[in-house]
Scaffold this active site. Sequence first.
Site, PDB file in Angstrom:
ATOM      1  N   CYS A 124       0.865  -1.183   0.000  1.00 31.09           N
ATOM      2  CA  CYS A 124       0.000   0.000   0.000  1.00 31.09           C
ATOM      3  C   CYS A 124       0.901   1.233   0.000  1.00 31.09           C
ATOM      4  O   CYS A 124       2.071   1.146  -0.364  1.00 31.09           O
ATOM      5  CB  CYS A 124      -0.983  -0.016   1.177  1.00 31.09           C
ATOM      6  SG  CYS A 124      -0.252   0.198   2.810  1.00 31.09           S
ATOM      7  N   ARG A 156      -3.492  -0.734   5.318  1.00 35.18           N
ATOM      8  CA  ARG A 156      -4.021  -1.780   4.443  1.00 35.18           C
ATOM      9  C   ARG A 156      -3.095  -2.964   4.253  1.00 35.18           C
ATOM     10  O   ARG A 156      -3.501  -4.117   4.407  1.00 35.18           O
ATOM     11  CB  ARG A 156      -4.383  -1.199   3.068  1.00 35.18           C
ATOM     12  CG  ARG A 156      -5.495  -0.185   3.110  1.00 35.18           C
ATOM     13  CD  ARG A 156      -5.687   0.492   1.791  1.00 35.18           C
ATOM     14  NE  ARG A 156      -4.556   1.386   1.506  1.00 35.18           N
ATOM     15  CZ  ARG A 156      -4.387   2.018   0.371  1.00 35.18           C
ATOM     16  NH1 ARG A 156      -5.238   1.858  -0.624  1.00 35.18           N
ATOM     17  NH2 ARG A 156      -3.351   2.826   0.191  1.00 35.18           N
ATOM     18  N   ASP A 188      -8.014   3.556   0.985  1.00 34.77           N
ATOM     19  CA  ASP A 188      -7.166   3.910   2.121  1.00 34.77           C
ATOM     20  C   ASP A 188      -8.036   4.453   3.256  1.00 34.77           C
ATOM     21  O   ASP A 188      -8.689   5.480   3.102  1.00 34.77           O
ATOM     22  CB  ASP A 188      -6.149   4.969   1.685  1.00 34.77           C
ATOM     23  CG  ASP A 188      -5.055   5.183   2.713  1.00 34.77           C
ATOM     24  OD1 ASP A 188      -5.197   4.731   3.870  1.00 34.77           O
ATOM     25  OD2 ASP A 188      -4.043   5.802   2.347  1.00 34.77           O
TER      26      ASP A 188
END
Length: 185
Positions: free
Chosen positions: A19, A25, A138
């Site tokens: 990420c 994440r 996100d």
Amino acid sequence: MSLPEPRDPAGPYRISVVCLGNICRSPMAEKVLTAELDRAGLTGTVEVTSSGTGGWHIGSGMDERAAALLRAQGYATDHTARRVEPTHLAEHDLILAMDRDNLENLRRLARGHTDLGDRLRLFRAFASDTGPEPEVPDPYYGGEHGFATVLDMVRAAAVGLTTELAARYDSGQDEEYRGGRTHSR
């Protein structure tokens, strides 16, 4: 979706989840995927790491909101953020980005690596019924609900990917896991 062949057939299949900052994440995906692989009997056969395309959080732990949610669900939360480096690309069999921006960042980093082919993909593409290029949003600037949504998305993708890996490695997965069905945590 077929998996790329392992770089080293005698070694473990190596997956990297990526990420932006490697604190929300991708560490969530790493921990959930690792747990699913363990449940499917693939510990040692498949290894999972995570990293970020940005360097802001190098050395930091997981975002506390992500860690609290994972802890509450029984997942591990040990983590130290790191940045993906060009050498990581050649060390992994499958590199999975959380969104298109990070996938593009990985493709830029991969220039000159002609052997990557289909090794760079979106993580959520392994979840069923998600469309052609599904992303994991996100949650960093949002509230708790965003982290719960991400966990659900990550869990679905982890189950799909683990099902494919279990079929490839004929893990002798137990009846409870067969076909992507897992028991709830």
